[in-house]
Scaffold this active site. Sequence first.
Site, PDB file in Angstrom:
ATOM      1  N   ASP A 299       6.169   4.330 -10.196  1.00  0.00           N
ATOM      2  CA  ASP A 299       6.048   4.389  -8.741  1.00  0.00           C
ATOM      3  C   ASP A 299       5.951   5.871  -8.338  1.00  0.00           C
ATOM      4  O   ASP A 299       6.067   6.773  -9.176  1.00  0.00           O
ATOM      5  CB  ASP A 299       7.229   3.678  -8.057  1.00  0.00           C
ATOM      6  CG  ASP A 299       6.849   3.203  -6.654  1.00  0.00           C
ATOM      7  OD1 ASP A 299       5.899   3.752  -6.070  1.00  0.00           O
ATOM      8  OD2 ASP A 299       7.505   2.285  -6.133  1.00  0.00           O
TER       9      ASP A 299
HETATM   10  C1  BGC Z   1       5.911   2.317  -3.169  1.00  0.00           C
HETATM   11  C2  BGC Z   1       4.872   1.495  -3.890  1.00  0.00           C
HETATM   12  C3  BGC Z   1       3.498   1.971  -3.564  1.00  0.00           C
HETATM   13  C4  BGC Z   1       3.394   3.432  -3.924  1.00  0.00           C
HETATM   14  C5  BGC Z   1       2.031   4.017  -3.661  1.00  0.00           C
HETATM   15  C6  BGC Z   1       5.682   3.795  -3.347  1.00  0.00           C
HETATM   16  O1  BGC Z   1       6.490   4.523  -2.503  1.00  0.00           O
HETATM   17  O2  BGC Z   1       7.182   1.976  -3.640  1.00  0.00           O
HETATM   18  O3  BGC Z   1       5.037   0.152  -3.558  1.00  0.00           O
HETATM   19  O4  BGC Z   1       2.555   1.218  -4.257  1.00  0.00           O
HETATM   20  O5  BGC Z   1       4.341   4.146  -3.145  1.00  0.00           O
HETATM   21  O6  BGC Z   1       1.763   4.136  -2.332  1.00  0.00           O
END
Ligand code: BGC
Length: 775
Positions: A299
């Site tokens: 993530d």
């Molecule tokens: C979130 C994800 C997301 C990623 C990219 C993160 O902060 O937890 O769900 O896909 O950002 O935007």
Amino acid sequence: MNKYSSFKTACAAIALFVSAVPINKAAAQNKDGNASSVTIGMEPFVTKLMSKMTVDEKIGQLNLVVTGNVATGTTMSKGIEDKLKRGEIGGIFGVWGTENILKYQDVAVKNSRLHIPLIFGLDVIHGHETIFPIPLGVSATWDMGLIEQSARTAAKEATAEGLNWVFSPMVDIARDPRWGRISEGSGEDPWYGSQVAKAMVRGYQGKSMTDADAVMACVKHFALYGGAEAGREYNTVDMSLIKMYQDYLPPYKAAVDAGAGSFMSSFNTINGMPATVNKWLLTDLLRKQWGFKGFVVSDYTALNEVTNHGLGDLQTVSALAVKAGLDMDMVGEGFLTTLKKSLKEGKITQQEIDLACRRVLEAKYKLGLFGNPHKSINADREKQDVFNDDTRKFARKIAEHSFVLLKNQGETLPLKKSGTIALVGPLADNHSEMLGTWVIAGDPKKSVSVAEGIKNVVGDNVKVLYAKGSNITDDSLLSIRAFALTGPEQKDKRSPQEMIDEAVEAAKKADVVVAVVGESANMSGESSSRADIDIPESQKDLLKALSKTGKPLVIVLFNGRPLTLTWEDKHAAAILDAWAPGTEAGNAIADVLFGNYNPGGKITATFPRSVGQIPIYYAHKNTGRPFDGTGGAKFKSDYLDISNDPLYPFGYGLSYTTFSYSSVQLDKTDPVGNTTVKATVTVTNTGKYAGEEVVQLYIADPVASISRSVKELKNFKKVFLQPGESKVVSFNITTADLKFYNEKLTYDWEPGKFIVQIGTNSSNVQSASVDWSKR
Ligand code: BGC
């Protein structure tokens, strides 16, 4: 150079690359965007390509950068173009639109040494340009066909804008509505969540990921992110293995079985070990036990954050991650900046880097990008497939199906298509908050407000008296946090009392009051945990004043999570839960309010009476001292000050009509071994409207080698019945429905008594028993 001449140049560059790498005899240009033009199989193709790559280029493939205006963290990527030329980037996210995508892909395929195409991702979560209800709302449809179609439609729009990878579905089980991201998932139930996970993966990936309109799904957040302690975002997760396997892991596994191409590791720790560096999770479970063949991305800066979890500096945690089975590093560049050093120092091996690189290249191969890096770039599609009449129509349909009628006293709904309504509330004439938590490409200007929807559906037949009534919130802290991404709420200049007075005046002149209230889009979603899950106070004050007028009060609720609606349930005549319904919100809501569509959605997460009951879910254990609500409560598992029951149980939802259930008939009561038991009920529409009912099958296993949940959902069927019509609904129950993880984590069933329950929600069922023996 316009974007299409640039496209041709890019293809020519790939052709060069293909001939420079003699392994690929195929033509690089491919009009229909099918990777089948790469005639060589994936394994030899990637092996040969990797034999040309330097260590730096291999590490480069593991680097995912972000650009554009979209960031879900505080770090942004820098120097993208130079890095692309040096082969230091494997993928980009945050941009869409053929022009933007071409710009970056061109640099990669023309100007990097090996011309390796990029993968382009985005958070396409509940629609891309056309926005559908938030996933929790979509899950309330109990319609896998519609759910799959929502992902298919989003994939078509996303690919028409050059994307090939979506950070969806989120399959995290959530049993704590304080957690803002409960809005992004399918609720509390592992079996149901698994069905949704499969439907979403099917929808995104289509028939073949090489197709021009297919994207690769990225299943998130692996794992157990929804189990955050106290519902506080990014918090610790600590749970028993049995609970994990039985209740939280099944949807991830279902997504693997459906062929999901990629996974995203979660921010949280699991029993002390951060998911992003968790070898047991990313390798032993995901790959060895479940047979996952895709790649895992972290993530957003989650790898860097492992240092905050206390596992060492960036070099240490990056080495841990690659050893654990993490293949791509989102934004934080821990891999890019430290892996080579770790390799030299013998902290990681070349094989470990190679394995991660191979998996990323394989994803590109599976997407057909080596055959054609611009397979989805198509001027006609960009014009035709994005936000058209069909996508709008579908958005309206799925929104209508997602609504849950929580209360309807005295058949207040549907409303008459005549008379006067007072339309009040800060969300009644609003164009953005109905879009929900993940709206990156969606345009609020294109969405339909409730006020507009009512006009569209009933025209001038109904007189509408509009009054805003309150701001979404007057709480200064909540205001700052809940509107952090969208800019501050446009507050009304009048005092709260003046606004309420105006609304009350409108109510007095009307036959019925429709109050559109609830949460703003960003009161749920990432980094939006709430300790108090009431409707914000400013709106509650409005509701209280409206209720005192004595006029029937219909609440249309926008919410990203189950809210505590105890007061509302007592005082409103009707409550329609519309979640964050998306682009077509107003039209869909008006269709339902005025009876053009009879709502049939059912909640997939329990609504508590009070925050004090959380976590609350239907499949709880019995405890040694269960309290059944009767007799003296001392020394029972309960509260002094509130009942154990939720306000609305899992699976609950009303209709404008009513349904009756016969008793459950079983074709056998003493089944032996791997046989099938057929359970049947007759469901009758006893009301005056045609409508749909979600008939739910639960099974209880009252005696087993470990303490089991009081019941578990095993199946459901959605039936449509005309007034007075009856249908026989049958379920075939097999021993697969009886299996559970025992103390040794063996997944099996044990002989004995099972209670088969069929009904309209998890609390209201008809039951019959079987005694199932092994032989
Ligand atoms: C979130 C994800 C997301 C990623 C990219 C993160 O902060 O937890 O769900 O896909 O950002 O935007």
